[in-house]
Scaffold this motif. Structure first.
Motif, PDB file in Angstrom:
ATOM      1  N   LEU A  58       0.801  -0.930  -0.325  1.00 34.74           N
ATOM      2  CA  LEU A  58      -0.285   0.110  -0.180  1.00 34.74           C
ATOM      3  C   LEU A  58       0.355   1.018   0.150  1.00 34.74           C
ATOM      4  CD1 LEU A  58      -3.005  -1.173   2.524  1.00 34.74           C
ATOM      5  CD2 LEU A  58      -3.061  -0.621  -0.133  1.00 34.74           C
ATOM      6  N   TYR A  59       1.906   1.370   0.714  1.00 36.26           N
ATOM      7  CA  TYR A  59       2.227   2.114   0.762  1.00 36.26           C
ATOM      8  C   TYR A  59       3.783   2.353  -0.171  1.00 36.26           C
ATOM      9  CZ  TYR A  59       2.412   4.101   5.175  1.00 36.26           C
ATOM     10  OH  TYR A  59       2.118   4.874   6.393  1.00 36.26           O
ATOM     11  N   GLU A  60       3.658   1.900  -1.133  1.00 32.16           N
ATOM     12  CA  GLU A  60       4.426   1.448  -2.468  1.00 32.16           C
ATOM     13  C   GLU A  60       3.488   2.059  -3.560  1.00 32.16           C
ATOM     14  OE1 GLU A  60       6.297  -2.339  -3.358  1.00 32.16           O
ATOM     15  OE2 GLU A  60       7.621  -2.269  -2.165  1.00 32.16           O
ATOM     16  N   GLU A  61       2.760   1.530  -3.622  1.00 32.46           N
ATOM     17  CA  GLU A  61       1.025   2.261  -4.493  1.00 32.46           C
ATOM     18  C   GLU A  61       0.987   3.799  -3.972  1.00 32.46           C
ATOM     19  OE1 GLU A  61      -3.351   2.022  -5.421  1.00 32.46           O
ATOM     20  OE2 GLU A  61      -2.326   0.077  -4.284  1.00 32.46           O
ATOM     21  N   HIS A  62       0.967   3.702  -2.792  1.00 37.50           N
ATOM     22  CA  HIS A  62       0.487   5.948  -2.456  1.00 37.50           C
ATOM     23  C   HIS A  62       1.825   6.590  -2.851  1.00 37.50           C
ATOM     24  CE1 HIS A  62      -0.977   8.858   0.351  1.00 37.50           C
ATOM     25  NE2 HIS A  62       0.054   8.255   0.909  1.00 37.50           N
ATOM     26  N   LEU A  63       3.019   6.070  -2.468  1.00 37.86           N
ATOM     27  CA  LEU A  63       4.235   7.101  -2.303  1.00 37.86           C
ATOM     28  C   LEU A  63       4.544   7.009  -4.175  1.00 37.86           C
ATOM     29  CD1 LEU A  63       6.719   6.003   0.175  1.00 37.86           C
ATOM     30  CD2 LEU A  63       5.303   7.849   0.351  1.00 37.86           C
ATOM     31  N   ASP A  84      -6.290   5.457   3.288  1.00 36.56           N
ATOM     32  CA  ASP A  84      -6.466   4.970   5.156  1.00 36.56           C
ATOM     33  C   ASP A  84      -7.638   4.682   4.659  1.00 36.56           C
ATOM     34  OD1 ASP A  84      -4.877   6.969   6.375  1.00 36.56           O
ATOM     35  OD2 ASP A  84      -6.435   8.272   6.142  1.00 36.56           O
ATOM     36  N   THR A  85      -8.575   3.982   3.962  1.00 35.00           N
ATOM     37  CA  THR A  85      -9.141   3.661   3.375  1.00 35.00           C
ATOM     38  C   THR A  85      -9.132   2.097   3.249  1.00 35.00           C
ATOM     39  OG1 THR A  85     -10.900   4.597   2.497  1.00 35.00           O
ATOM     40  CG2 THR A  85     -11.675   2.376   2.444  1.00 35.00           C
ATOM     41  N   LYS A  86      -7.784   1.774   2.165  1.00 31.74           N
ATOM     42  CA  LYS A  86      -6.883   0.772   1.913  1.00 31.74           C
ATOM     43  C   LYS A  86      -6.475   0.034   2.836  1.00 31.74           C
ATOM     44  CE  LYS A  86      -6.399   1.866  -2.663  1.00 31.74           C
ATOM     45  NZ  LYS A  86      -5.781   1.973  -3.969  1.00 31.74           N
ATOM     46  N   PHE A  96      -5.903   0.689  13.782  1.00 32.83           N
ATOM     47  CA  PHE A  96      -6.414   1.720  12.928  1.00 32.83           C
ATOM     48  C   PHE A  96      -7.056   2.247  13.925  1.00 32.83           C
ATOM     49  CE2 PHE A  96      -9.197   4.330  10.624  1.00 32.83           C
ATOM     50  CZ  PHE A  96      -8.157   4.508   9.188  1.00 32.83           C
ATOM     51  N   GLU A  97      -7.528   2.600  15.668  1.00 34.86           N
ATOM     52  CA  GLU A  97      -7.789   3.991  16.123  1.00 34.86           C
ATOM     53  C   GLU A  97      -6.453   4.074  16.648  1.00 34.86           C
ATOM     54  OE1 GLU A  97      -9.975   3.797  20.416  1.00 34.86           O
ATOM     55  OE2 GLU A  97     -11.008   2.883  18.912  1.00 34.86           O
ATOM     56  N   LYS A  98      -5.532   3.284  16.565  1.00 37.45           N
ATOM     57  CA  LYS A  98      -4.394   3.421  17.401  1.00 37.45           C
ATOM     58  C   LYS A  98      -2.848   4.501  16.542  1.00 37.45           C
ATOM     59  CE  LYS A  98      -0.210   1.803  19.923  1.00 37.45           C
ATOM     60  NZ  LYS A  98       0.085   0.411  20.425  1.00 37.45           N
ATOM     61  N   TRP A  99      -2.930   4.091  15.256  1.00 38.00           N
ATOM     62  CA  TRP A  99      -2.549   4.560  13.684  1.00 38.00           C
ATOM     63  C   TRP A  99      -3.465   6.075  13.367  1.00 38.00           C
ATOM     64  CZ3 TRP A  99       1.491   5.225  11.884  1.00 38.00           C
ATOM     65  CH2 TRP A  99       1.072   5.692  10.117  1.00 38.00           C
ATOM     66  N   GLN A 100      -4.708   6.460  14.083  1.00 35.82           N
ATOM     67  CA  GLN A 100      -5.438   8.254  14.050  1.00 35.82           C
ATOM     68  C   GLN A 100      -4.695   8.637  14.764  1.00 35.82           C
ATOM     69  OE1 GLN A 100      -5.965   7.105  10.161  1.00 35.82           O
ATOM     70  NE2 GLN A 100      -8.234   8.743  11.109  1.00 35.82           N
TER      71      GLN A 100
END
Length: 121
Positions: A58-63, A84-86, A96-100
């Motif tokens: 996901l990060y590779e795609e996002h970046l 974020d959705t992915k 996810f809550e902790k990440w937010q």
């Protein structure tokens, strides 16, 4: 007259150097950054190996998309929302809550600008 020409040449050379330096910052290699961000998440959220693999992808795609959208603030917000959705689909609700929370309060998570968690700099 000679001083003006030299001054103009100096300004042109300096502005070219500044632009080149700025471009190199936005064109960082994607894979090392994706690994770095994934490792940080692994440490903070106790990811499983399966989650780690998916998040790195996901990060590779996002970046890869990010420099393309960087010119338009609305496109950046849209790309971040899609990421974020992915990400929400990969993490548990608690993770996810902790990440937010970590993203909204980086100092509480032990991050300082330009440093990695646990390293002084």
């Amino acid at each position: 007259m000679k001083k003006i020409v030299l001054l103009l040449l100096g300004l042109v050379a300096f502005s070219g150097f500044a632009q080149q330096k700025n471009q190199s910052a936005t064109n960082q290699p994607v894979k090392p950054l994706a690994e770095k961000y994934t490792d940080q998440m692994k440490d903070m959220l106790t990811l499983t190996l399966k989650q780690e693999t998916k998040i790195k992808a996901l990060y590779e795609e996002h970046l890869t998309k990010y420099p393309e959208t960087n010119a338009n603030a609305q496109e950046v917000k849209k790309e971040n929302a899609e990421f974020d959705t992915k990400l929400k689909g990969v993490l548990t609700a608690e993770q996810f809550e902790k990440w937010q929370y970590i993203r909204e309060h980086p100092m509480a998570a032990g991050f300082k600008a330009g440093t990695e968690k646990g390293k002084k700099g």
